[in-house]
Design an enzyme around this catalytic site. Structure first.
Site, PDB file in Angstrom:
ATOM      1  N   CYS A  63      21.918   9.517  35.308  1.00  0.00           N
ATOM      2  CA  CYS A  63      21.061  10.549  34.726  1.00  0.00           C
ATOM      3  C   CYS A  63      19.854   9.945  34.013  1.00  0.00           C
ATOM      4  O   CYS A  63      20.017   9.089  33.136  1.00  0.00           O
ATOM      5  CB  CYS A  63      21.884  11.373  33.745  1.00  0.00           C
ATOM      6  N   TRP A  91      30.768  16.800  33.364  1.00  0.00           N
ATOM      7  CA  TRP A  91      30.807  15.364  33.678  1.00  0.00           C
ATOM      8  C   TRP A  91      32.234  14.889  33.403  1.00  0.00           C
ATOM      9  O   TRP A  91      32.910  15.395  32.489  1.00  0.00           O
ATOM     10  CB  TRP A  91      29.841  14.603  32.789  1.00  0.00           C
ATOM     11  N   THR A 147      26.080  18.568  29.272  1.00  0.00           N
ATOM     12  CA  THR A 147      25.078  17.590  29.645  1.00  0.00           C
ATOM     13  C   THR A 147      25.300  16.230  28.997  1.00  0.00           C
ATOM     14  O   THR A 147      25.941  16.110  27.958  1.00  0.00           O
ATOM     15  CB  THR A 147      23.674  18.080  29.235  1.00  0.00           C
ATOM     16  N   VAL A 148      24.776  15.221  29.659  1.00  0.00           N
ATOM     17  CA  VAL A 148      24.651  13.887  29.078  1.00  0.00           C
ATOM     18  C   VAL A 148      23.163  13.621  28.902  1.00  0.00           C
ATOM     19  O   VAL A 148      22.348  14.151  29.644  1.00  0.00           O
ATOM     20  CB  VAL A 148      25.286  12.807  29.990  1.00  0.00           C
ATOM     21  N   TYR A 182      11.718  17.573  39.067  1.00  0.00           N
ATOM     22  CA  TYR A 182      12.744  18.605  39.239  1.00  0.00           C
ATOM     23  C   TYR A 182      12.116  19.928  39.680  1.00  0.00           C
ATOM     24  O   TYR A 182      12.717  20.668  40.464  1.00  0.00           O
ATOM     25  CB  TYR A 182      13.529  18.805  37.939  1.00  0.00           C
TER      26      TYR A 182
END
Length: 361
Positions: free
Chosen positions: A69, A102, A136-137, A200
């Protein structure tokens, strides 16, 4: 209090693929619409005065990241450059995930050895039962309670630089010098909207019109950055700053994934001489390239984003040996670490496997 981004950005090798291929994957493209990122994050901060209830304290917090990521990659770089490895432990998720979370596919039994959980979602739910956003990370978890503290990736690195100064290594660079902060934030805002998130918007565009607009904005900004970097080694000042970290993680993924997978294909990074030299300069700087795992990067994007790559096939290319070629950016002057020094080699447990990095022959 704010919550997190709605999409989760990133599978390990065969083990991770097997773990998730039968589970539901997230959808990233909305037909007929442009991609809009939810930018509301958990705004709790870890500070020296502990005003949010989480004071700076060594060995208390665990940074949960994924090498795949780009947003998490920023925290890995800054933690390395500042020498915070002994103060903040690191948990690494595998490069892929399903719709919900995740997961710790890289650890024995698929369980994080410190947090004792298989899915990052468990730490989010521990603090916020029924957490309504994406998992999220990067995320920082309070180890004693097992609760997530924050996933605000932009603030995490700034706080590493400003709030954790008592635990910086000797010779740590000043990545966020006070007299340059306004300029760093101004430059970084354009990098974020047009480049970091711009790729993105191209990849997840739901219409031709949305894609065309995103494509034009992306390459217009890359041309602007080319002009800026043609006469100076770094984005702001004559040393590496937070702004360079933010741009680098997108550039490192440009040819392996964004050029093809996200259709950002006016030209490869390797065909943009100034940006390519700038990216190689940083890649070859200790603390940057040694955090990059190209195998996991490609697995994440090509396997997770099934709505734009339904087969899940991961391409074998591109040839990555060119990342180690001379860049000659030192001819522009500048001092990478200012009055500081390069970080020591990564801790053995955090070394990227050779086969996942740049082929050395």
């Amino acid at each position: 209090m704010s919550f997190a981004i709605t999409t989760v950005d990133s599978m390990s090798a065969d083990q991770s693929t097997a773990t998730h291929e039968s589970e539901e994957q997230a959808s990233y493209v909305t037909s007929g619409q442009e991609f809009v990122r939810d930018t509301q994050y958990i705004e709790t901060r870890i500070t020296r005065d502990g005003r949010d209830g989480y004071p700076v304290e060594p060995d208390r917090y665990r940074l949960v990241a994924a090498r795949a990521c780009p947003w998490a990659n920023r925290t890995l770089i800054v933690r390395r450059l500042l020498g915070l490895e002994d103060a903040i432990s690191l948990g690494l998720c595998g490069p892929t995930h399903d719709k919900n979370s995740w997961t710790f596919d890289l650890d024995p039994g698929g369980v994080d050895p410190v947090l004792k959980i298989p899915r990052l979602k468990d730490a989010y739910e521990k603090r916020f039962p029924g957490y309504p956003k994406g998992i999220t990370v990067p995320a920082i978890v309070d180890v004693p309670s097992g609760e997530v503290v924050t996933n605000d990736f932009k603030q995490i690195t700034v706080d590493f630089e400003v709030e954790w100064v008592d635990y910086h290594r000797d010779g740590a660079p000043d990545l966020y010098p006070e007299h340059l902060r306004d300029e760093i934030e101004t430059v970084s805002k354009g990098v974020y909207t047009e480049v970091n998130n711009g790729v993105y918007r191209c990849g997840f565009a739901g219409s031709q019109e949305a894609y065309d607009k995103a494509y034009e904005r992306l390459f217009t900004k890359l041309d602007d950055l080319t002009e800026r970097l043609s006469s100076q080694r770094y984005l702001v000042g004559d040393t590496i700053t937070e702004a360079d970290v933010r741009l680098f993680t997108t550039l490192a993924r440009f040819d392996p994934v964004y050029h093809g997978h996200f259709k950002c294909n006016r030209s490869k990074l390797a065909e943009m001489p100034v940006l390519w030299a700038y990216a190689r300069d940083l890649f070859q700087t200790p603390g940057f390239g040694d955090t990059i795992d190209f195998t996991q990067i490609k697995q994440h994007y090509y396997i997770v984003h099934r709505d734009i790559n339904p087969t899940g096939i991961v391409p074998d290319g591109p040839d990555l040996r060119n990342w180690l070629t001379p860049h000659h950016r030192e001819e522009l002057g500048g001092r990478p670490f200012g009055d500081g020094t390069p970080p020591p080699p990564p801790q053995p447990s955090e070394v990227v496997p050779e086969q996942d990095w740049v082929p050395l022959s």
